[in-house]
Design a protein around this motif. Structure first.
Motif, PDB file in Angstrom:
ATOM      1  N   ILE A 163       0.798  -1.456   0.122  1.00 14.70           N
ATOM      2  CA  ILE A 163       0.090  -0.203   0.164  1.00 14.70           C
ATOM      3  C   ILE A 163       1.056   1.088  -0.215  1.00 14.70           C
ATOM      4  N   SER A 164       0.829   2.217  -1.205  1.00 20.33           N
ATOM      5  CA  SER A 164       1.205   3.136  -0.711  1.00 20.33           C
ATOM      6  C   SER A 164       0.536   4.368  -0.262  1.00 20.33           C
ATOM      7  N   VAL A 165       0.942   4.825   1.243  1.00 23.32           N
ATOM      8  CA  VAL A 165       0.171   5.887   2.085  1.00 23.32           C
ATOM      9  C   VAL A 165       0.677   7.011   1.764  1.00 23.32           C
ATOM     10  N   THR A 166      -0.477   8.312   1.801  1.00 25.14           N
ATOM     11  CA  THR A 166       0.254   9.524   1.664  1.00 25.14           C
ATOM     12  C   THR A 166      -0.815  10.333   3.061  1.00 25.14           C
ATOM     13  N   LEU A 167       0.225  10.934   3.680  1.00 27.39           N
ATOM     14  CA  LEU A 167      -0.246  11.489   4.734  1.00 27.39           C
ATOM     15  C   LEU A 167      -0.035  13.151   4.090  1.00 27.39           C
ATOM     16  N   ARG A 180      -3.760   1.770  -2.606  1.00 24.02           N
ATOM     17  CA  ARG A 180      -2.861   3.555  -2.025  1.00 24.02           C
ATOM     18  C   ARG A 180      -3.824   3.894  -1.091  1.00 24.02           C
ATOM     19  N   TYR A 181      -4.104   4.349  -0.430  1.00 27.45           N
ATOM     20  CA  TYR A 181      -4.225   4.874   0.873  1.00 27.45           C
ATOM     21  C   TYR A 181      -4.201   6.289   1.001  1.00 27.45           C
ATOM     22  N   THR A 182      -4.487   7.925   1.216  1.00 25.01           N
ATOM     23  CA  THR A 182      -3.976   9.071   1.659  1.00 25.01           C
ATOM     24  C   THR A 182      -5.018   9.475   3.166  1.00 25.01           C
ATOM     25  N   ILE A 183      -4.762   9.811   3.561  1.00 26.57           N
ATOM     26  CA  ILE A 183      -4.724  10.397   4.961  1.00 26.57           C
ATOM     27  C   ILE A 183      -4.632  12.232   5.225  1.00 26.57           C
ATOM     28  N   LEU A 184      -6.353  13.037   4.914  1.00 25.83           N
ATOM     29  CA  LEU A 184      -6.209  14.485   5.118  1.00 25.83           C
ATOM     30  C   LEU A 184      -5.888  14.700   6.342  1.00 25.83           C
ATOM     31  N   HIS A 242     -13.148   4.098   0.513  1.00 29.76           N
ATOM     32  CA  HIS A 242     -12.485   3.323   0.000  1.00 29.76           C
ATOM     33  C   HIS A 242     -11.030   3.460   0.218  1.00 29.76           C
ATOM     34  N   SER A 243     -10.441   4.599  -0.049  1.00 31.39           N
ATOM     35  CA  SER A 243      -8.759   4.655  -0.387  1.00 31.39           C
ATOM     36  C   SER A 243      -8.356   5.774   0.227  1.00 31.39           C
ATOM     37  N   SER A 244      -8.995   6.349   1.294  1.00 33.89           N
ATOM     38  CA  SER A 244      -8.341   7.839   1.787  1.00 33.89           C
ATOM     39  C   SER A 244      -9.431   7.805   3.163  1.00 33.89           C
ATOM     40  N   THR A 245      -9.094   8.771   4.251  1.00 33.39           N
ATOM     41  CA  THR A 245      -9.932   9.315   5.182  1.00 33.39           C
ATOM     42  C   THR A 245      -9.642  10.631   5.291  1.00 33.39           C
ATOM     43  N   VAL A 246     -10.601  11.480   5.185  1.00 39.94           N
ATOM     44  CA  VAL A 246     -10.351  13.104   6.914  1.00 39.94           C
ATOM     45  C   VAL A 246     -10.751  13.149   7.346  1.00 39.94           C
ATOM     46  N   VAL A 247      -9.668  14.193   8.507  1.00 39.84           N
ATOM     47  CA  VAL A 247      -9.908  14.219   9.499  1.00 39.84           C
ATOM     48  C   VAL A 247      -9.382  15.236  10.290  1.00 39.84           C
ATOM     49  N   VAL A 248     -10.189  15.579  10.983  1.00 39.89           N
ATOM     50  CA  VAL A 248     -10.367  16.377  11.939  1.00 39.89           C
ATOM     51  C   VAL A 248     -10.230  16.972  12.560  1.00 39.89           C
ATOM     52  N   PHE A 249      -9.408  17.994  13.398  1.00 42.03           N
ATOM     53  CA  PHE A 249      -9.240  17.639  15.061  1.00 42.03           C
ATOM     54  C   PHE A 249      -8.484  19.688  15.447  1.00 42.03           C
ATOM     55  N   PRO A 250      -8.471  19.653  16.405  1.00 43.20           N
ATOM     56  CA  PRO A 250      -8.217  21.503  16.597  1.00 43.20           C
ATOM     57  C   PRO A 250      -6.159  21.464  16.571  1.00 43.20           C
TER      58      PRO A 250
END
Length: 623
Positions: free
Chosen positions: A224-228, A265-269, A289-297
């Motif tokens: 898996i190619s992961v982009t953060l 492939r997986y992208t973490i935003l 499917h191949s990414s996630t959106v994450v929100v924090f303060p």
């Protein structure tokens, strides 16, 4: 999902349904979308869509009403302004707005293109009673940041959800785009313009895009190619700073899943909020499917951020198993504007959250003590919801009350359902079968393109396993019997004990004993399912009681807030009179305020477990 200060969304992303092939004259021709992030006007983004040539007189255009995974009807069409249709000569055609999310073109054969403006949802989160969950929302910050959850920008035409899309985005050259959506102009000299393609509408909304100043890192986790990618308003947090924790976590997840493969492939935003009046306030994540959106303060301490990212992103990544792979027809053929829900949130969210805990103990990321503590947190938190509610009925009707207000229990009791099922399977099979084994078997039969029939899944699981599993589902998942957690934990040599602790009158920790009816916020009631403290017990109060009056003060939301504040200064000898309504009958409860205590649950290891118990616990925690 509510975990301490986090609201997760938990998180399903659903597939679009099949489409008619008779509406457009050239179905293979993509719907062309243009999004302008450069010429931002009044904090709005301009969108233009060229749908091709229609062969019928009428056509409906939709912006999604609901984003699968949030289980709330957010009506993204409310954020659309000035939708206009043009004919081939550039003249304006009449458009009928049917409701917040749909428009009817009555001269469809003449339509050449449509255009409209999009407002972002982050601006409204502090203004509305039920804001869009931030990871499912949108942000427009000219020249600095654009969070494009594309369901807020791009719509679909009735019958054409299977038509390909080409999306051209013009953005400031200083900003970098991060997404798993397929890009076809990589390496183009036209800096600031990105062209993406999608095979169907589902792929459009399944691939969020983050535009921000360059701050990303890409690494390999086996196959898996992961982009953060990180948006940090003050620029202090670098993606490479989070890489070690994320890399260690995802490698452990891959080892836990074995040969269950979901994506290459997986992208973490990661979006960090300033917490201003026009910024994100809902913290957690939404999976794809191949990414996630994450929100924090933005203010979150680095150590807590890293720990939270491990918990949150691991949950979202496990969604590649279910429901993104193993899912029902309701999900495969999801209607974004008239949804029909599946009855299996016990699996979609419960199994996913259970895996996000189990892999950490099995892969050595947390200690046994921490694992047991998390189990007890789940048990305690689950008691704040209706413990007699059928989980399958809740899931099927999750958009309606009273089921809607119990949604967050899918992350609490849903996890515990899977824990008990896992222990039961391991016990009955001598350690050969488990919930991870079950998901591997289901993944071999069902995948992204092959859904199961919703009413048949539980019977199929029973046929794969044992009659005792039938009893478990009938009683505790389909039925309304609370799960005797102590009996299942005893199978692995653990005991639930209670220790009397000092507390406050209306709270246990951060969890309130009281709540307001969503349909009438002035109707304050004592929550069912919670083990009440000595204050309520000594008065004779019970879960479900509606509080009408306390010491002569009629109860409203505002007056109750005042009484809660005053209670921190109450003397133990203070006389308390409480009028409650119970099953339609008014009752007068009287007593002293006393010194409130509550029973705190803890999970202890048996001192002399049998060899069989030890073997079962070893299998549970190590494989």
């Amino acid at each position: 999902m509510i975990r301490k200060f986090l609201i997760l969304s938990p998180v399903l992303l659903l597939l679009g349904c099949g489409a008619s092939q008779t509406i457009a004259s050239a179905e293979a021709q993509p719907i062309a979308v243009s999004i302008d992030l450069v010429d931002v006007q009044d904090d709005r983004v301009s969108v233009t869509m060229d749908p091709g040539e229609f062969t019928q007189n009428e056509i409906y255009f939709y912006i999604p009403k609901i984003v699968p995974g949030t289980y709330s009807e957010d009506n993204y069409g409310k954020y659309i302004d000035g939708l206009t249709a043009y004919d081939y000569d550039g003249s304006i055609l009449p458009v009928n707005k049917v409701d917040d999310n749909s428009w009817l073109f009555t001269n469809a054969q003449k339509v050449d293109k449509i255009s409209y403006f999009v407002n972002d949802t982050f601006d409204t989160e502090t203004e509305v009673e039920e804001p869009v969950f931030s990871p499912a929302g949108t942000n427009i910050l000219k020249d600095e940041n654009f969070l494009l959850n594309l369901h807020g920008f791009v719509g679909y035409f009735k019958g054409l959800k299977e038509t390909p899309y080409t999306i051209t985005i013009k953005a400031p050259a200083s900003l970098e785009a991060s997404t798993s959506l397929k890009q076809i102009n990589t390496g183009s000299s036209n800096k600031g313009e990105n062209i993406y393609v999608a095979n169907r509408y589902f792929e459009v909304i399944d691939n969020p895009i983050l535009y921000a100043l360059p701050n990303s890192v890409t690494f390999q986790i086996k196959d898996i190619s992961v982009t953060l990618s990180v948006y940090s308003p003050d620029g202090s947090l670098k993606a490479k700073d989070l890489q070690p924790k994320i890399e260690t976590m995802m490698l452990a997840q891959k080892n836990f899943l074995g040969d269950i493969n979901g994506t290459k492939r997986y992208t973490i935003l990661l979006y960090l909020s300033r917490l201003s009046a026009t910024d994100a306030t809902g913290f957690g994540a939404l999976e794809h499917h191949s990414s996630t959106v994450v929100v924090f303060p933005e203010q979150i301490p680095r150590e807590i951020l890293e720990e939270s990212m491990v918990d949150v992103v691991s949950h979202e990544f496990f969604h590649t198993v279910t429901p993104l792979s193993v899912h029902s027809r309701e999900i495969q053929y999801f209607d974004f504007n008239e949804p029909k829900m599946s009855m299996h949130l016990w699996m979609y969210e419960g199994t996913t959250e259970y895996f996000s805990m189990l892999f950490q103990i099995q892969q050595g990321l947390i200690s046994e003590a921490e694992f047991y503590s998390r189990i007890m947190d789940k048990i305690t938190n689950s008691m704040g919801y209706d413990d007699t509610m059928s989980f399958t009925a809740m899931s099927k009707n999750i958009l309606e009350e009273p089921y809607k207000s119990n949604y967050a229990n899918v992350y609490e009791k849903g996890t515990l359902i899977n824990m008990c099922l896992d222990i039961l399977l391991r016990e009955l099979s001598g350690g050969e079968k488990s919930v991870p084994w079950l998901m591997k078997e289901l993944s071999a039969k069902y995948d992204v393109d092959t859904p199961f029939n919703d009413p048949d899944l539980i019977d199929e699981i029973i046929s794969m396993t044992y009659p005792e599993v039938s009893d478990f589902f009938a009683q505790h998942v389909i039925g309304n019997e609370p799960i005797p957690y102590d009996q299942y934990l005893k199978k692995v040599g653990l005991e639930v004990t209670f220790v009397e602790q000092p507390g406050t009158y209306f709270f246990v920790g951060q969890e309130p004993y009281i709540d307001a009816n969503p349909a009438n916020l002035d109707a304050i009631f004592i929550r069912k399912g919670m083990d009440l403290n000595s204050f309520f017990k000594d008065l004779g109060a019970k879960g479900g009681d509606i509080i009408k009056n306390i010491n002569g003060t009629d109860i409203t939301l505002e007056s109750m807030r005042g009484i809660v504040g005053q209670s921190f200064g109450w003397d133990a000898l203070k006389d308390i009179s409480m009028r409650v309504e119970r099953n339609g009958v008014l009752l007068e409860l009287k007593g002293k305020a006393g010194t409130p205590t509550y029973k705190e649950r803890s999970l202890d290891v048996e001192e002399t477990p049998s060899a069989a118990v030890l073997a079962l616990r070893e299998a549970w925690l190590k494989q």
